[in-house]
Design a protein around this motif. Structure first.
Motif, PDB file in Angstrom:
ATOM      1  N   PRO A 112       0.757  -1.174   0.070  1.00  0.00           N
ATOM      2  CA  PRO A 112      -0.072  -0.043   0.058  1.00  0.00           C
ATOM      3  C   PRO A 112       0.956   1.079   0.062  1.00  0.00           C
ATOM      4  N   THR A 186      -8.600  -4.102  -4.171  1.00  0.00           N
ATOM      5  CA  THR A 186      -8.119  -4.510  -3.316  1.00  0.00           C
ATOM      6  C   THR A 186      -7.948  -6.197  -3.271  1.00  0.00           C
ATOM      7  N   ALA A 189      -4.883  -7.959  -1.871  1.00  0.00           N
ATOM      8  CA  ALA A 189      -4.459  -7.369  -0.722  1.00  0.00           C
ATOM      9  C   ALA A 189      -3.880  -8.481   0.431  1.00  0.00           C
TER      10      ALA A 189
END
Length: 211
Positions: A112, A186, A189
């Protein structure tokens, strides 16, 4: 007799103190740039968040661009150190180590904080693009090329231009997930999602590049 943090009262600060303060500024700026972007982050905000004097920041980083350059360089050094640590723990033949390097590349390209910096580099290309792209040395790519060359010599990968194979490896492993993350997705993720994608992407790479 108490230990002073400077050589003497009114004297020059110790090198360790100076480096610690610079690191604190960089880490604070990194967090703010990642959260807010380049345009929305001011040096004054960094000063306030650091709890240091404005002159302390400006002595080290005379402009916001210089501060962002410091943030990017710090991220580069930290990323390279993490790569080297990861690869130092790897055993096995060149193809096994190349697989480990490729899996690391997937993870780092959807990190991120690094995604946030890449967004800044793209959205503020005129302002920060040249500063971010100014380095020409790439130890990570050098290691990939070395491993590909060793795997080719061992017969595990087909002969051919190692740099072309390295670029195709990056494209098949990391580019799609990185772009998806930069657009706010995402999907990759979690480690589980990354592993599932990586197994398929690595197999696809070997189907094309395998001996």
């Amino acid at each position: 007799m108490p230990t002073l943090t400077t050589a003497s009262k009114g004297g020059r600060p110790r090198k360790s103190d100076v480096e610690a303060k610079s690191l604190h500024i960089i880490e604070t700026a990194s967090r703010l740039f990642a959260q807010q972007g380049f345009a929305a982050t001011s040096v004054e905000q960094v000063v306030a968040a650091c709890g240091v004097g404005k002159d302390t920041v400006y002595r080290r980083f005379p402009s916001k661009l210089a501060l962002f350059e410091g943030v990017v360089e710090h991220a580069r050094v930290q990323t390279l150190a993490h790569f080297q640590t990861t690869m130092a723990s790897q055993t096995g033949d060149a193809l096994t180590q190349l697989r480990a390097a490729a899996r690391w590349l997937l993870a780092v390209n959807v990190d991120p904080t690094l995604i946030a910096f890449k967004r800044i580099a793209f959205s503020e290309a005129i302002v920060v693009g040249q500063a971010v792209a100014s380095r020409t040395d790439d130890p990570i790519m050098d290691r990939l090329l070395s491993l590909i060359g060793e795997a080719q010599k061992a017969g595990a990968l087909a002969r051919g231009d190692a740099r072309f194979l390295a670029s195709q490896l990056l494209n098949s492993i990391a580019m799609g997930p990185m772009i998806e993350a930069m657009l706010g997705g995402t999907t990759y993720a979690s480690t589980r999602a990354q592993n599932a994608y990586f197994d398929k992407a690595w197999a696809l790479f070997l189907d094309g590049a395998g001996a």
